[in-house]
Design a protein around this motif. Structure first.
Motif, PDB file in Angstrom:
ATOM      1  N   ASN A 250       1.153  -0.712  -0.174  1.00 18.76           N
ATOM      2  CA  ASN A 250       0.216  -0.214   0.119  1.00 18.76           C
ATOM      3  C   ASN A 250       0.494   1.377  -0.005  1.00 18.76           C
ATOM      4  OD1 ASN A 250       0.716  -0.583   2.935  1.00 18.76           O
ATOM      5  ND2 ASN A 250      -0.124   0.968   2.919  1.00 18.76           N
ATOM      6  N   LEU A 251      -0.202   2.890   0.286  1.00 16.41           N
ATOM      7  CA  LEU A 251       0.769   3.354   0.322  1.00 16.41           C
ATOM      8  C   LEU A 251       1.103   4.468   1.778  1.00 16.41           C
ATOM      9  CD1 LEU A 251       0.373   5.281  -3.301  1.00 16.41           C
ATOM     10  CD2 LEU A 251       1.983   4.363  -2.525  1.00 16.41           C
ATOM     11  N   ASP A 252       1.954   5.086   2.657  1.00 13.77           N
ATOM     12  CA  ASP A 252       2.328   5.563   3.823  1.00 13.77           C
ATOM     13  C   ASP A 252       3.379   6.150   3.236  1.00 13.77           C
ATOM     14  OD1 ASP A 252       0.756   3.432   5.129  1.00 13.77           O
ATOM     15  OD2 ASP A 252       3.027   2.033   5.228  1.00 13.77           O
ATOM     16  N   LEU A 253       3.327   7.253   3.815  1.00 13.14           N
ATOM     17  CA  LEU A 253       4.810   8.458   4.313  1.00 13.14           C
ATOM     18  C   LEU A 253       5.407   8.669   5.063  1.00 13.14           C
ATOM     19  CD1 LEU A 253       1.555  11.132   4.881  1.00 13.14           C
ATOM     20  CD2 LEU A 253       1.927  10.649   3.184  1.00 13.14           C
ATOM     21  N   PHE A 254       6.379   9.020   4.613  1.00 10.69           N
ATOM     22  CA  PHE A 254       8.294   9.309   4.405  1.00 10.69           C
ATOM     23  C   PHE A 254       8.566  10.019   4.453  1.00 10.69           C
ATOM     24  CE2 PHE A 254       6.840   5.038   2.901  1.00 10.69           C
ATOM     25  CZ  PHE A 254       7.297   3.447   3.286  1.00 10.69           C
ATOM     26  N   ALA A 255       9.623  10.713   5.720  1.00 10.63           N
ATOM     27  CA  ALA A 255      10.220  11.662   6.510  1.00 10.63           C
ATOM     28  C   ALA A 255      11.594  11.589   6.109  1.00 10.63           C
ATOM     29  CB  ALA A 255       9.892  12.258   7.294  1.00 10.63           C
ATOM     30  N   VAL A 256      12.418  12.090   5.402  1.00 13.52           N
ATOM     31  CA  VAL A 256      13.785  12.188   5.364  1.00 13.52           C
ATOM     32  C   VAL A 256      14.467  14.224   5.456  1.00 13.52           C
ATOM     33  CG1 VAL A 256      13.869  11.963   2.874  1.00 13.52           C
ATOM     34  CG2 VAL A 256      15.972  11.210   3.778  1.00 13.52           C
ATOM     35  N   ARG A 257      15.851  14.252   5.832  1.00 16.34           N
ATOM     36  CA  ARG A 257      15.876  15.118   5.600  1.00 16.34           C
ATOM     37  C   ARG A 257      16.400  15.176   4.301  1.00 16.34           C
ATOM     38  NH1 ARG A 257      17.586  17.394  10.391  1.00 16.34           N
ATOM     39  NH2 ARG A 257      17.417  17.092  12.596  1.00 16.34           N
ATOM     40  N   ILE A 258      16.852  16.385   4.572  1.00 18.17           N
ATOM     41  CA  ILE A 258      17.296  16.959   2.993  1.00 18.17           C
ATOM     42  C   ILE A 258      18.931  16.386   2.494  1.00 18.17           C
ATOM     43  CG2 ILE A 258      18.414  19.584   3.905  1.00 18.17           C
ATOM     44  CD1 ILE A 258      16.227  18.802   0.210  1.00 18.17           C
ATOM     45  N   ASP A 259      19.207  16.605   3.647  1.00 15.96           N
ATOM     46  CA  ASP A 259      20.568  15.545   2.895  1.00 15.96           C
ATOM     47  C   ASP A 259      20.949  13.772   3.245  1.00 15.96           C
ATOM     48  OD1 ASP A 259      20.656  14.892   5.428  1.00 15.96           O
ATOM     49  OD2 ASP A 259      22.243  15.465   6.813  1.00 15.96           O
ATOM     50  N   GLY A 260      19.172  13.675   3.299  1.00 14.78           N
ATOM     51  CA  GLY A 260      19.123  12.134   2.718  1.00 14.78           C
ATOM     52  C   GLY A 260      19.700  11.085   4.399  1.00 14.78           C
ATOM     53  N   THR A 261      19.605  11.844   5.385  1.00 12.64           N
ATOM     54  CA  THR A 261      19.705  11.331   6.394  1.00 12.64           C
ATOM     55  C   THR A 261      18.514  10.965   7.575  1.00 12.64           C
ATOM     56  OG1 THR A 261      20.480  13.080   7.604  1.00 12.64           O
ATOM     57  CG2 THR A 261      22.480  11.776   6.610  1.00 12.64           C
ATOM     58  N   GLN A 262      18.549  10.139   8.236  1.00 15.13           N
ATOM     59  CA  GLN A 262      17.458  10.025   9.287  1.00 15.13           C
ATOM     60  C   GLN A 262      15.609   9.583   8.569  1.00 15.13           C
ATOM     61  OE1 GLN A 262      17.284  13.001  12.141  1.00 15.13           O
ATOM     62  NE2 GLN A 262      15.746  11.931  13.075  1.00 15.13           N
ATOM     63  N   PHE A 263      16.281   8.818   7.761  1.00 16.40           N
ATOM     64  CA  PHE A 263      15.023   8.110   6.776  1.00 16.40           C
ATOM     65  C   PHE A 263      14.098   7.384   7.557  1.00 16.40           C
ATOM     66  CE2 PHE A 263      12.755   4.457   4.620  1.00 16.40           C
ATOM     67  CZ  PHE A 263      12.416   4.683   4.132  1.00 16.40           C
ATOM     68  N   THR A 264      12.615   7.758   8.145  1.00 17.11           N
ATOM     69  CA  THR A 264      11.760   7.185   9.126  1.00 17.11           C
ATOM     70  C   THR A 264      10.437   7.459   8.290  1.00 17.11           C
ATOM     71  OG1 THR A 264      12.198   8.804  10.336  1.00 17.11           O
ATOM     72  CG2 THR A 264      10.475   7.998  10.947  1.00 17.11           C
ATOM     73  N   GLN A 265       9.546   5.947   8.364  1.00 21.41           N
ATOM     74  CA  GLN A 265       8.230   5.660   8.014  1.00 21.41           C
ATOM     75  C   GLN A 265       7.573   6.155   8.569  1.00 21.41           C
ATOM     76  OE1 GLN A 265       7.525   1.976   6.515  1.00 21.41           O
ATOM     77  NE2 GLN A 265       5.365   2.419   6.241  1.00 21.41           N
ATOM     78  N   LEU A 266       6.322   7.070   8.337  1.00 18.26           N
ATOM     79  CA  LEU A 266       5.552   7.668   9.693  1.00 18.26           C
ATOM     80  C   LEU A 266       4.200   7.263   9.469  1.00 18.26           C
ATOM     81  CD1 LEU A 266       6.030  11.335   8.143  1.00 18.26           C
ATOM     82  CD2 LEU A 266       7.267  10.483  10.168  1.00 18.26           C
ATOM     83  N   THR A 267       3.607   6.829   8.450  1.00 18.37           N
ATOM     84  CA  THR A 267       2.154   6.093   9.087  1.00 18.37           C
ATOM     85  C   THR A 267       2.333   4.424   9.047  1.00 18.37           C
ATOM     86  OG1 THR A 267       1.319   6.731   6.130  1.00 18.37           O
ATOM     87  CG2 THR A 267       1.012   8.038   8.415  1.00 18.37           C
ATOM     88  N   TYR A 268       1.697   3.848   9.225  1.00 16.02           N
ATOM     89  CA  TYR A 268       1.747   2.495   8.373  1.00 16.02           C
ATOM     90  C   TYR A 268      -0.177   1.705   8.831  1.00 16.02           C
ATOM     91  CZ  TYR A 268       6.022   2.512  10.816  1.00 16.02           C
ATOM     92  OH  TYR A 268       7.173   2.557  11.069  1.00 16.02           O
ATOM     93  N   HIS A 269      -0.855   2.004   8.328  1.00 16.76           N
ATOM     94  CA  HIS A 269      -1.766   1.875   8.013  1.00 16.76           C
ATOM     95  C   HIS A 269      -2.372   1.202   6.130  1.00 16.76           C
ATOM     96  CE1 HIS A 269      -6.239   2.037   7.474  1.00 16.76           C
ATOM     97  NE2 HIS A 269      -6.244   2.422   9.001  1.00 16.76           N
ATOM     98  N   PRO A 270      -3.072  -0.040   6.208  1.00 17.93           N
ATOM     99  CA  PRO A 270      -2.817  -0.767   5.633  1.00 17.93           C
ATOM    100  C   PRO A 270      -4.047  -0.538   4.390  1.00 17.93           C
ATOM    101  CG  PRO A 270      -4.628  -1.646   7.162  1.00 17.93           C
ATOM    102  CD  PRO A 270      -3.733  -0.883   8.071  1.00 17.93           C
TER     103      PRO A 270
END
Length: 308
Positions: A250-270
């Motif tokens: 499915n599609l979820d939302l992700f965050a990452v710093r502008i320099d490409g570090t600290q990649f994080t998944q924000l949502t996990y709903h199916p």
């Protein structure tokens, strides 16, 4: 979802918006496509920007599909508010410029699409800006006069163009789609590029200096629709993920710093979470989702706390 605890998720709309189909068929050629893709997971999705926020941060513009046509609707960011229809065409994507005008792709003439603009609150006069066969995803740079957009030319692929609203100058900037301006100048933008192996990546491009930097790439995922936090430190985008509940992509939302570090998944709903946009203070994310809906094409506007 346990992973979403603390995000203060809130449904903004009670009516069922029609988002249209997100899933799509496998593109004929990955690199020349404007389709989000993770070929390894056999998952593909449409990438039109369907929502944006007003310059003062008090309203949202979004596309709702009715009678097989998409049109721009405007409503307050508060949970209880009526929506006002601002276009009466067939709209594919939308953005809200710092000049308080609504820019959108008009698909009224079938598969052909043109970039158009309309006043956000008064009248119904539409101005056509481009006249090519397939232009989409318009977005105004911080200088208030440079309009970036995607031009799709079939086997020639997708590329980012810049249109000067003052003198009509048109410039081909770089390969890619889903442009998002970066900084106070009109030289840099984020965009999406598809690899030959079928993987959507986020790039940072300075087309004036000729600098191109890969920000986000993953063998298991594709990423599209990048948006930047008001402080310029974070990118939030949509990408594919396998749900631990449904065991499906499915599609979820992700965050990452502008320099490409600290990649994080924000949502996990199916369900499908897509089209993120920041509040003006950077503390809240608005997004479209079909969570709580029975059909993929139906969705609501949701808000969540941005955790960084």
């Amino acid at each position: 979802m346990q992973e979403e605890v603390g995000l203060n998720l809130r449904k903004i709309t009670d009516d069922n918006l029609s988002l249209g189909h997100i899933y799509t068929t496998k593109p004929y050629s990955f690199q020349s496509s404007i389709i989000g893709c993770s070929a390894k997971q056999r998952f593909y999705w449409t990438t039109f920007r369907r929502m944006d926020i007003s310059p003062d941060g008090n309203e949202l513009a979004y596309i709702n599909i009715s009678d097989k046509k998409g049109n721009v609707m405007i409503r307050k960011t508060t949970s209880i508010s009526a929506a006002t229809q601002r276009t009466f065409r067939n709209v594919g994507s939308v953005s809200w410029g710092s000049d308080d005008k609504i820019y959108y792709a008009d698909y009224t003439n079938g598969s052909n699409s043109k970039i158009c603009v309309i006043n956000s609150h008064a009248g119904s006069v539409m101005q056509q800006i481009t006249n090519a066969a397939s232009d989409d995803d318009p977005i105004l740079a911080a200088d208030g006069k440079t309009l970036f957009f995607t031009r799709y030319e079939g086997n020639g692929g997708a590329s980012i163009w810049a249109y000067n609203l003052e003198d009509g100058t048109l410039i081909s900037c770089a390969r890619g789609y889903n442009p998002w301006p970066v900084g106070d100048s009109n030289e840099e933008f984020l965009c999406v590029r598809n690899t030959a192996r079928g993987q959507s990546e986020i790039w940072l491009v300075n087309y004036v200096k000729g600098q191109e930097t890969l920000i986000l790439s993953d063998e298991e995922r594709g990423f599209t629709n990048p948006t930047m936090s008001p402080d310029g430190k974070w990118i939030v985008c949509e990408g594919n993920s396998k749900s631990s509940v449904s065991r499906k992509q499915n599609l979820d939302l992700f965050a990452v710093r502008i320099d490409g570090t600290q990649f994080t998944q924000l949502t996990y709903h199916p369900a499908m979470d897509c089209c993120p946009v920041f509040s003006k203070d950077g503390k809240t994310l608005y997004f479209l989702s079909n969570r709580s809906q029975k059909k993929t094409i139906h969705c609501n506007i949701w808000s969540m706390k941005f955790p960084f």
